[in-house]
Structure formats: structure tokens, C-alpha cells
Scaffold this active site. Structure first.
Site, PDB file in Angstrom:
ATOM      1  N   SER A   1     -24.950 -30.963   0.137  1.00 42.96           N
ATOM      2  CA  SER A   1     -23.746 -31.089  -0.916  1.00 42.96           C
ATOM      3  C   SER A   1     -23.539 -30.144  -2.023  1.00 42.96           C
ATOM      4  O   SER A   1     -23.645 -28.752  -1.597  1.00 42.96           O
ATOM      5  CB  SER A   1     -23.311 -32.598  -1.190  1.00 42.96           C
ATOM      6  OG  SER A   1     -22.425 -32.891  -1.757  1.00 42.96           O
TER       7      SER A   1
ATOM      8  N   ASP B   1     -15.674 -32.405   7.272  1.00 42.79           N
ATOM      9  CA  ASP B   1     -16.567 -32.950   6.233  1.00 42.79           C
ATOM     10  C   ASP B   1     -15.871 -34.054   5.556  1.00 42.79           C
ATOM     11  O   ASP B   1     -14.973 -33.889   4.798  1.00 42.79           O
ATOM     12  CB  ASP B   1     -16.744 -31.833   5.506  1.00 42.79           C
ATOM     13  CG  ASP B   1     -17.849 -32.114   4.424  1.00 42.79           C
ATOM     14  OD1 ASP B   1     -19.224 -31.917   4.528  1.00 42.79           O
ATOM     15  OD2 ASP B   1     -17.659 -32.716   3.237  1.00 42.79           O
TER      16      ASP B   1
ATOM     17  N   HIS C   1     -21.324 -36.163   6.299  1.00 44.95           N
ATOM     18  CA  HIS C   1     -21.442 -35.157   5.044  1.00 44.95           C
ATOM     19  C   HIS C   1     -23.006 -35.479   4.704  1.00 44.95           C
ATOM     20  O   HIS C   1     -23.548 -36.381   4.642  1.00 44.95           O
ATOM     21  CB  HIS C   1     -20.799 -35.600   3.924  1.00 44.95           C
ATOM     22  CG  HIS C   1     -20.900 -34.850   2.767  1.00 44.95           C
ATOM     23  ND1 HIS C   1     -20.351 -33.482   2.529  1.00 44.95           N
ATOM     24  CD2 HIS C   1     -21.425 -35.083   1.330  1.00 44.95           C
ATOM     25  CE1 HIS C   1     -20.673 -33.013   1.226  1.00 44.95           C
ATOM     26  NE2 HIS C   1     -21.261 -34.124   0.645  1.00 44.95           N
TER      27      HIS C   1
END
Length: 393
Positions: free
Chosen positions: A178, A274, A338
Site C-alpha cells: 500500500s 484494488d 489490497h
């Protein structure tokens, strides 16, 4: 004082609890203590609250003693004084709030479940600055007592790891998830420059390929958001100059403008749908209407028209990746997920998500060691039936 009978009745319960903890660690990873960075205050390398930055270190062994995997933690960004204050007194802004961490997935230490990296030196750099390790503001407002020092944190951690043996690397991989996945792109060429020329050095971005795209209302909400992050943290001077000499610094938070100019090999691990990007780039709170509430949280609840919008986002995402003829490795799966490298369930295990019969762990290992070209792009949702174990973290 506890009586003998009371002690005997509690003892079996303690055994059960300890067994449960052991089994959890066996499945989900192994515990790794936290290390605070030495002399960080003298370098001005501190978290948002002024506490020392931290990392978790698991030493390499056997053939992996000179191989290093540095993984950068994610956790979003703060774009204003108010947002950074909200993070300051949590583990996203203070090492005093951080706890023991378990390593799994790409950081796992078992050969069967992580065959290419299990015995490497493994590091997880904690994220407490809110700028993907790019900020550097010298002055500190006495009213807020906020320190914007992400770039200094990155350098201080690297200096300490180099002294711990990373300067002797034969193989090294900078990775992250991330906001940490974005950091692994932004710092990739700098990382390469720290290590011996003879070393094989590459980078992996997991769920960090955020694209510049309009939201469903037609606004440039993510571009405005990143512009505020860059301004708040004074990040411009720490973004790749290969990008900032050609673009506005705020655009250099988007990998699509950075990756084409990179010289160090990169692997892009991302979901085409995502979940963070769908919730925050395509359908942010500022733009969403009530009929998107269920869809943005669960792709299986999207209507036909909403799914058509998501398919358009996927197409836009794919168009902003490096071309298939590039040296960039890719694993772009059609799960609603994610961050997938840190979980054993998604990295490499029975039931892990696959593209063309390749798990993520196998694809990354094949790419790093040059066993084959890895540029795997999945078909459209809902074609891939192996997404059951995908994570949304």
C-alpha cells in the site's frame, strides 16, 4: 495467595491458551521483536509525535546470510495538520503505540511456504510519518508538535541496516504494501545506490500502484489529495528527480509517472480491482452516492451498470502500467483485494490465488531469480475462481 487447587484448575487453561498462540503463529507467522532506531533524535529522524522510528528484524541464515529483504509497512497518508494529529497518538504516528509483529508470506521463514526468500535477512520498517517516507520539514510547530520527517526516517533505518550487514548484500529486495508499496517505488533507485554494484537489487510494490484517475463525479480527488500530502510534508525534494524534472511534484506520487524513468527492476503486484483504489480513488466519500455503498465495499454486490464502471477502471489501470515489452514484472489479478504479499494464504499456500497456475510467491521468485519473464495479467472479473483467500487489508 492462590491456593493449590485453584492453581491446578488454571494450569490446563494456560496450556490451552499457549497452544492456541503457538498454532496461530504457526499458521500466520512467527513473532519478531521491535527495534528502535539508534540516535534517531540526533538525526531528526522521528515519527509524527517525535518518538524514534522502529523496525522488526529477523536475521538470515545458511545460504541467505548475505541476502536482504526490506519490507515497508503501509497505512495511508495524512494531508493536513488535522489528519496528521489524528494519526500522531496511534501506531501510525508513534512508536510508543507499536507492538510485537509476526512475519508471514514473503517474510516467512519456512522453506516450503516461502522457498525463495525464507532464509534471507528480513526487515519490516514501521510506518509512522504519513508520507510514504518522503517528508522533511525542519521546523516544528510548538502548538501541534508534529514532526514531518519521513525521508529522514528512511535514511536512518537504511544507515542502521547497512551497518548490520546489508552493505555486504549479494541479493536484495525492497518491498512494501500500500503506502509502503508506493514507497518501494519512490525509494527504489536510492536503495539500489546504497548497495554493492555486484549485488542483484530489485524492488516489489504490493498494492502500491495508485493511478491518477477521476472519481465517479468527474473530479480529480486523488490528485488533489496527493498534492496536499506533498505540500504538508514538503515531499517534493525527496521524490525521484527523474520524475520531478518533467512533472509537477504531486504527480510524482503516481507510479505511472515514476516507473518509466526507473533504472532498477520492479515487480508490480496489484489487484486490477484494488479495494483501496475503488473506495478512495474511484468512489471516494466526497463523490459517492448512496447507491454505491454496497458495491464499493463488496464487488459481488455491484449492479451491472456499476460493474461496467469498475471494468472501465480496470482498463484505465492496465493502460497506465508499463508495456508488456518492458522489464517490469507483473502479477495483476482480478480479485477485490489490497495487499497480498504479507499473508501466507495469498502468498503461497494451498488455495492461494493464481494466474495461469502461478501463485504470487512463485511468480515473484521466478522474476527475482530470472527463471522466466513474469508479466501475468488476469482476465476480467469474475473469471478467476481462486480469489477466495484474497485479502482486503
Amino acid at each position: 495467595m492462590m491456593g493449590h487447587k485453584q492453581y491446578m484448575s488454571i494450569y490446563p487453561l494456560m496450556l490451552v491458551v499457549n497452544l492456541m498462540v503457538f498454532l496461530k503463529l504457526k499458521v500466520y507467522g512467527f513473532p519478531v521483536p521491535m527495534t528502535l532506531v539508534n540516535d534517531s533524535a540526533a538525526k531528526g529522524a522521528v515519527c509524527l509525535d517525535g518518538s524514534p522510528p522502529a523496525y522488526h528484524f529477523s536475521p538470515g541464515f545458511d545460504s541467505g546470510v548475505n541476502n536482504w529483504l526490506v519490507h515497508m509497512e503501509g497505512g495511508g497518508w495524512c494531508r493536513s495538520t488535522e489528519e496528521c494529529l489524528a494519526r500522531r497518538d496511534t501506531y501510525r504516528g508513534s512508536s510508543t503505540k507499536m507492538k510485537l509483529m509476526s512475519f508471514s508470506g514473503i517474510l516467512g521463514n519456512q522453506q516450503k511456504s516461502n522457498p525463495d526468500f525464507y532464509n534471507w535477512n528480513k526487515v519490516k520498517v514501521r510506518y509512522c510519518d504519513g508520507s510514504s517516507f518522503t517528508g522533511d520539514v525542519e521546523s516544528v510547530d510548538p502548538g501541534t508538535k508534529l514532526y514531518y520527517r519521513g525521508a529522514r526516517i528512511w535514511q536512518a533505518v537504511m544507515d542502521e541496516l547497512l551497518e548490520k550487514g546489508m552493505k555486504n548484500s549479494e541479493n536484495a529486495l525492497l518491498s512494501g504494501c500500500s503506502a509502503g508499496g508506493l514507497a518501494s517505488i519512490l525509494h527504489c533507485d536510492k536503495f539500489r545506490g546504497l548497495l554493492p554494484e555486484s549485488a542483484t537489487v530489485k524492488c516489489l510494490s504490493d498494492a502500491g500502484y495508485f493511478i491518477e484517475a477521476k472519481d465517479i463525479s468527474g473530479a480529480d480527488s486523488i490528485r488533489d489529495f496527493y498534492a496536499s500530502v506533498v505540500a504538508t510534508h514538503d515531499s517534493a525534494k525527496n521524490l525521484p528527480s527523474s520524475c520531478t524534472t518533467k512533472n509537477s511534484p504531486s504527480l510524482c506520487f503516481f507510479p505511472q509517472y515514476v516507473v518509466p524513468e526507473m533504472s532498477t527492476p520492479l515487480f508490480v503486484l496489484n489487484a486490477a480491482y484494488d479495494s483501496w483504489q475503488i473506495k478512495n480513488i474511484l468512489v471516494p466519500t466526497s463523490a459517492k452516492s448512496d447507491d454505491w455503498d454496497d458495491c464499493r465495499l463488496d464487488i459481488k454486490k455491484c449492479s451491472a451498470s456499476q460493474l461496467e464502471v469498475l471494468q472501465g477502471y480496470r482498463s484505465e489501470f492496465l493502460s497506465k502500467l508499463p508495456g508488456k515489452g518492458s522489464s517490469t514484472g507483473m502479477f495483476i489479478i482480478s480479485c477485490y483485494a489490497h495487499c497480498q504479499s504479507g499473508s501466507q494464504a495469498t502468498w503461497l499456500s494451498e488455495g492461494s490465488p493464481v494466474i495461469e497456475d502461478s501463485s504470487i510467491g512463485k511468480a515473484v521468485g521466478d522474476w527475482f531469480y530470472g527463471r522466466r519473464v513474469v508479466q501475468l495479467i488476469d482476465c476480467q472479473y469474475p473469471c478467476n475462481k481462486s480469489c477466495a483467500n484474497s485479502t482486503d487489508e
